[in-house]
Design a protein around this motif. Structure first.
Motif, short mmCIF file in Angstrom:
data_model
loop_
_atom_site.label_atom_id
_atom_site.label_comp_id
_atom_site.label_asym_id
_atom_site.label_seq_id
_atom_site.Cartn_x
_atom_site.Cartn_y
_atom_site.Cartn_z
N ARG A 33 0.67 -1.10 -0.04
CA ARG A 33 -0.20 0.37 -0.39
C ARG A 33 0.91 1.24 -0.08
O ARG A 33 1.60 1.28 0.85
N LEU A 34 0.85 2.15 -0.53
CA LEU A 34 1.47 2.72 -1.26
C LEU A 34 0.54 4.59 -1.32
O LEU A 34 -0.29 4.51 -1.84
N GLU A 35 0.61 5.77 -1.18
CA GLU A 35 0.46 7.19 -1.42
C GLU A 35 -0.12 7.03 -3.15
O GLU A 35 1.50 6.61 -3.76
N THR A 36 -0.20 7.67 -3.31
CA THR A 36 -0.90 7.47 -4.71
C THR A 36 0.10 8.99 -5.58
O THR A 36 0.52 8.98 -6.55
N ARG A 37 0.11 10.15 -4.21
CA ARG A 37 1.13 10.97 -5.32
C ARG A 37 0.21 11.85 -6.24
O ARG A 37 1.10 12.00 -7.12
N VAL A 38 -1.19 11.75 -6.50
CA VAL A 38 -1.97 11.89 -7.47
C VAL A 38 -2.22 13.39 -7.81
O VAL A 38 -1.89 13.76 -8.85
N GLU A 39 -1.48 14.41 -6.78
CA GLU A 39 -1.39 15.68 -7.26
C GLU A 39 0.27 16.20 -7.83
O GLU A 39 0.54 17.41 -8.26
N GLN A 40 1.16 14.65 -7.68
CA GLN A 40 2.69 15.40 -8.73
C GLN A 40 2.05 15.01 -10.45
O GLN A 40 2.90 14.91 -10.94
N GLY A 41 1.41 14.66 -10.40
CA GLY A 41 0.70 14.21 -12.56
C GLY A 41 1.20 12.77 -12.54
O GLY A 41 1.02 11.72 -11.39
N PRO A 42 0.19 12.46 -13.63
CA PRO A 42 -0.09 10.97 -14.22
C PRO A 42 1.05 10.68 -13.65
O PRO A 42 1.54 8.72 -13.62
N GLN A 43 2.36 11.10 -14.77
CA GLN A 43 3.66 10.48 -14.88
C GLN A 43 4.40 9.96 -13.56
O GLN A 43 4.93 8.80 -13.01
N ALA A 44 4.09 10.77 -12.79
CA ALA A 44 4.16 10.27 -11.04
C ALA A 44 3.66 9.11 -10.72
O ALA A 44 4.13 7.83 -9.87
N VAL A 45 2.35 8.95 -10.71
CA VAL A 45 1.33 8.20 -10.29
C VAL A 45 1.86 6.73 -11.34
O VAL A 45 2.32 6.07 -10.46
N ILE A 46 2.31 6.94 -11.98
CA ILE A 46 3.03 5.47 -13.50
C ILE A 46 3.58 5.01 -12.73
O ILE A 46 4.60 4.01 -12.26
N ASP A 47 5.02 6.43 -11.70
CA ASP A 47 6.08 5.76 -11.46
C ASP A 47 5.55 4.66 -9.84
O ASP A 47 6.68 3.61 -9.54
N ARG A 48 4.92 5.04 -9.62
CA ARG A 48 4.74 4.83 -8.50
C ARG A 48 3.71 3.19 -8.30
O ARG A 48 4.23 1.80 -7.68
N LEU A 49 2.64 3.26 -9.38
CA LEU A 49 2.50 1.58 -9.86
C LEU A 49 3.59 0.73 -10.15
O LEU A 49 3.75 -0.18 -9.30
N VAL A 50 4.49 1.46 -10.69
CA VAL A 50 6.00 0.81 -11.11
C VAL A 50 6.70 0.08 -10.19
O VAL A 50 6.85 -0.74 -10.09
N GLU A 51 6.66 0.64 -9.07
CA GLU A 51 7.38 0.41 -7.96
C GLU A 51 6.40 -0.86 -6.27
O GLU A 51 6.98 -1.81 -6.66
N SER A 52 5.61 -0.47 -6.66
CA SER A 52 4.18 -1.01 -6.12
C SER A 52 4.64 -2.28 -6.97
O SER A 52 4.75 -3.28 -6.32
N ILE A 53 4.02 -2.37 -8.43
CA ILE A 53 4.61 -4.00 -8.93
C ILE A 53 5.31 -4.48 -8.67
O ILE A 53 6.28 -6.04 -8.75
#
Length: 325
Positions: A33-53
């Motif tokens: 479970r990670l913070e989405t950091r949605v306020e940083q925009g789509p690329q930051a969220v995609i980075d978090r998704l990749v990190e999670s996976i």
């Protein structure tokens, strides 16, 4: 840990990314479970998704057959593009599936979050593989997913299942979608809270809210109802009436064996479900009565991740009671 047929399920919420490593039977082997950091925009969220996976696949990457992502809509699950979700600000036509596949080197499936939760409940939760099942989440809004004859139903443009935006009162209050009288505007947790805010000052709704931060929430209205507050009773009965109208339309159209209700409002099950059944009996034609169980969801916050993972195991084929997964 089994090393055969593993899958990753991700539930991309507005503020949190929930992920799990799941086997074919729906057993969760790892969580993240990670913070989405949605306020940083789509690329930051995609980075978090990749990190999670990547973290979920650590040490077992070669056995992972696919990644399923449940995302807020609107989106096109076939092309893998997320259009412009209200709780993902700044996202406009983001090719999420392709972006993840390019980074991970593993095939990815993208699904609307309500559809994924519906599939999770159908496969592993309260749906119990009933041939035709409708999932409804009643929370801030009203979301839904349809499993028809054992298949997740998406519709021509993968937009099917917007039950929250069926109109149950043409003269009703405005809805966030721009129309008025939608089920979401009349029967969501947000709708209950708004009615609670306008309740008579003598209502215990206000005293309960004052003891809990001062902001009226749906849970305060249900709590006041349990205390015998007449104003709260009027609000809950009105809300349940609209919910019953919406569900009766679904039952008449789809003839489901089960309607599974999740989301925050469903936690008031001791109040909600008896009243809902009482109202449903008023609106259903005689042949439809007692043909459909209305039951609480069983998987809680795991519905999305399990449903997303199960997109890879059997979502493309009919799955009905008695058949192997």
């Amino acid at each position: 840990m089994t090393m055969k047929g593993l899958y990753v399920g991700i539930d991309l919420g507005g503020t949190k990314i929930a992920g799990a490593l799941v086997d074919r039977d729906g057993s969760i082997l790892r969580r993240i479970r990670l913070e989405t950091r949605v306020e940083q925009g789509p690329q930051a969220v995609i980075d978090r998704l990749v990190e999670s996976i990547d973290q979920l696949m650590d040490g077992v990457r070669s056995t992972v057959k696919g990644v399923g992502v449940a995302s807020p809509g609107p989106l096109d699950s076939r092309s893998g593009v997320v259009f412009s979700p209200p709780n993902l600000p700044g996202w406009v036509n983001v090719p999420l599936r392709q972006a993840l596949e390019d980074r991970l080197g593993i095939p990815v499936k993208l699904e609307n979050d309500a559809n994924a939760a519906a599939w999770g409940e159908y496969r592993f939760g309260a749906g119990q593989r009933k041939g035709t099942m409708i999932y409804l989440t009643v929370s801030t809004g009203v979301g839904s997913g349809l499993v028809l004859d054992g298949r997740l139903f998406r519709g021509e443009n993968t937009f099917a299942g917007e039950i929250g935006h069926t109109i149950v009162d043409p003269e009703g209050p405005p809805c966030g979608c721009g129309r008025q009288g939608c089920l979401e505007a009349l029967a969501s947790g947000t709708a209950i809270a708004k009615l609670g805010q306008t309740a008579d000052p003598s209502s215990s709704i206000h005293s309960l809210a004052a003891e809990d931060g001062g902001v009226v929430r749906a849970e305060h209205v249900f709590q006041a109802y349990r205390m015998g507050d007449a104003h709260a009773e009027n609000i809950i009965r009105q809300t349940v009436r609209y919910l019953a109208i919406g569900l009766s339309n679904l039952i008449h159209i789809f003839n489901p064996g089960k309607i599974v209700v999740g989301g925050g409002v469903s936690r008031a099950g001791d109040v909600l479900f008896p009243l809902l059944q009482e109202q449903l009996d008023r609106y259903l034609m005689a042949p439809f009565r007692e043909t459909c169980e209305v039951v609480p969801a069983a998987l809680g916050e795991d519905a999305g991740v399990l449903g997303a993972a199960a997109l890879w195991t059997d979502c493309g084929q009919q799955v009905v009671a008695g058949e192997p997964a």
